[in-house]
Structures are given as structure tokens and as C-alpha cells.
Design a protein around this motif. Sequence first.
Motif, mmCIF file in Angstrom:
data_model
loop_
_atom_site.group_PDB
_atom_site.id
_atom_site.type_symbol
_atom_site.label_atom_id
_atom_site.label_comp_id
_atom_site.label_asym_id
_atom_site.label_seq_id
_atom_site.Cartn_x
_atom_site.Cartn_y
_atom_site.Cartn_z
ATOM 1 N N SER A 60 -71.011 78.344 -42.106
ATOM 2 C CA SER A 60 -70.483 79.694 -42.307
ATOM 3 C C SER A 60 -71.612 80.687 -42.538
ATOM 4 C CB SER A 60 -69.521 79.707 -43.498
ATOM 5 O OG SER A 60 -68.383 78.920 -43.226
ATOM 6 N N ARG A 61 -72.597 80.296 -43.346
ATOM 7 C CA ARG A 61 -73.755 81.158 -43.595
ATOM 8 C C ARG A 61 -74.478 81.484 -42.298
ATOM 9 N NH1 ARG A 61 -79.050 80.093 -43.599
ATOM 10 N NH2 ARG A 61 -80.449 81.499 -44.789
ATOM 11 N N ALA A 62 -74.698 80.450 -41.474
ATOM 12 C CA ALA A 62 -75.412 80.663 -40.217
ATOM 13 C C ALA A 62 -74.676 81.663 -39.332
ATOM 14 C CB ALA A 62 -75.587 79.332 -39.496
ATOM 15 N N PHE A 63 -73.363 81.532 -39.255
ATOM 16 C CA PHE A 63 -72.567 82.442 -38.431
ATOM 17 C C PHE A 63 -72.624 83.871 -38.971
ATOM 18 C CE2 PHE A 63 -68.322 84.443 -37.922
ATOM 19 C CZ PHE A 63 -68.365 84.662 -36.549
ATOM 20 N N LEU A 64 -72.444 84.035 -40.266
ATOM 21 C CA LEU A 64 -72.422 85.372 -40.848
ATOM 22 C C LEU A 64 -73.769 86.065 -40.697
ATOM 23 C CD1 LEU A 64 -70.354 84.660 -44.096
ATOM 24 C CD2 LEU A 64 -69.582 85.877 -42.053
#
Length: 368
Positions: free
Chosen positions: A61-65
Motif C-alpha cells: 500500500s505504501r509503495a502504491f501511495l
Amino acid sequence: MDPRIREHAETIADHSTGIEAGENVVIAMPREAEDLAVALHEVVGDRGANPVYLNNSERASRAFLRACADGSDEDGGEFETPDHQLALYEETDVVVIARGGANVSEQSDVAPETTAAYRRAMQPVLKERLSKRWCLTQFPSSGHAQLAGMSTEAYENFVWDAVSLDWDAQRAHQAEMVEILDDADEVRIRSGEGTDVTMSVAGNTTLNDYGEKNLPGGEVFTAPVRESVEGEVHFDMPLYRQGREIEGVRVRFEEGRVESYSAERNEEVLDGVFDTDEGARYLGELGIGMNRNIDRFTYNMLFDEKMGDTVHMAVGAAYEECVGEENEANESAEHVDMIVDMSTESVIEVDGEVVQRDGTFVFEDGFE
């Protein structure tokens, strides 16, 4: 596998969600909670239901955001509602979500405005998920044990003791407070020198949380009438959000709306919350913690908001089940709980009558 994990899964399936044959069940939890996911798949299979497993990865999720926010302007980036995820929940009967990732600070370097933009896009998905039978629970991972300042073994005992309560007895205890609030017009909360706030709950419904949608449970909660909240609140217990600890939050309400606020630490995270949408500046929930088996603060709102001798208020979305037909339900992509310690120099008044003083309810021994 620890037998308490199987017991946890059975409590979710039978007490919290009532899973039946033929139903579609989404099981969403991180890799660290795989044992609970396995136990749930066994239990779901025993009951003849159909599971879908989602791996909730904070790293992913962090990578996507961060990728979506790269080079974006001040609004945090643009996100689209994921229609395929929405379709999944439209076809789902039951949703089970467990927290328990390895690193509770994984998203600490995601900008608050990016998180706010993403939550706006996800609002239809969240609304659909909340329309189903759902349960949010906790797996005792080492990351959350560290955040709580506990050994992994001690945290395991803490979590499994909390979820294996006598929920019928807890329901009966909390029902006395539900009865008081359900007949109420106005609630006033005073604590120390920093909190004096009033709100109307007239026409709204008070719910008894005894381990169904939240496991553990241990609170009663309702929705304030949207424009009725007046006064100031000092949320004197910390809030852990987006991998950051927010301390010493003070909020002033006028005609229901948050007109000013401050925090002693990480105030910029609050900026992102309150700027998400207009509904994020109104209260969606008033909750009263009544679970005295949760006897310590662990920086985990799933537990902390249920502690006895506390009150919590959530800015953002109201639960529709709490809002009467004559009242407006506050809508928002946010729902952020914050806690007031009510153990000393504190009272809850309902229609001018004190119903709790320094953490002791009017229906309990020791009330003065």
C-alpha cells in the motif's frame, strides 16, 4: 498452531458474523496473521461458506501511495475508485479483517494529503463494505506488541484474553448505559480543565458493541446530531495514525463543526484528516468505553477506545444504524477516533443528570 487461534476464528464465525452455508466471505489480513487466516478457512469450510483471501500488505500500500503521489501537486495526487474491489464487496455477505502487520510505522512517510485523497476515492468501497456483516479484529503480531511496550508472549495473552470474554455478560452490563442514552436528548462531557462539550443525541440510536463488528468489543456508541456539538475537547490520550503518534489534541466545536484545533505533536497529520472533506470536520460518533478487561493503553484504537473510564469521539462518518430518520447522517471518507481519559475530575451528564463520575457509572457500586 496455538489452540487460541482456532478459538479466535470460531468466535469470529459464530459470535461476530454468524457465517452460514453458501455465503461468500472475504478474509483480509496481513501475512503475519496467516495462522488466523488458515484457521478461518477451516472454520468457513466447516460451515459450508465460500472464502476469498486478500493479503493486506502495508508495504504494498505504501509503495502504491508514494508512486501515485510522486510529483503531484498539493492535493496529494489523483486516485480512482477501484471498481473491481467495489464489485467484490457487492457480491460479498461477510467481511473479516485482521490487523497485525510487522511494521506499524510502514506508512509514516506517506504524505497526509495523499492518504486523504486516497480515502476520498475509496469511500464508495468502504460504504459498500460497511453495508455487509463485518468484523474487525487483531492478530497479536510482534510489531503491535512492540508498539504496546509488551513482549510478544504478553501481548498474545492480552489479545486473546480480550477476544475470549463472556460476551453475553458484557452485553448485559453495557445495556444499562444503552438504556440511558437511548432516551436522552443532550449529553455533556466534562474532564479536567480542557474538556467541556455538549451535544444532542435526540432521535438517534445507541448501539451495544459486545464483540460483533469489533472484536474485542466493549463500548456503547451513538451519533451526535450533526450541528449540535458545542465546546472544547482535550483528547489527552495519544492517537497512533499513519505510523505517527499524535499527542495533546485540542479541538473547538461551533455549531457542530471543528473551527480550530491543535496538537502538541504531529499536528500535520490532523491537517490531512480535517482537510479530507467537509464531513471530516463534524463528529460522527460518541462512544463510551466499558470493557475493564482492557486495562492498559496499547496505541491500538481497536482496544484503546473500549477501555473502561474513557470516552471517545470520532470525526468523520457516522454509522447509519445510529442515525434516526429525522436526523442527517454525517458523511465522510474519514472516521478517526480520539480518546478522553475519564478516570479523574470527569463527569458524563445526560439531560442534566450525572450518569458517570470519575469512571464509575450510576448503576455500579461505588458511584457517589
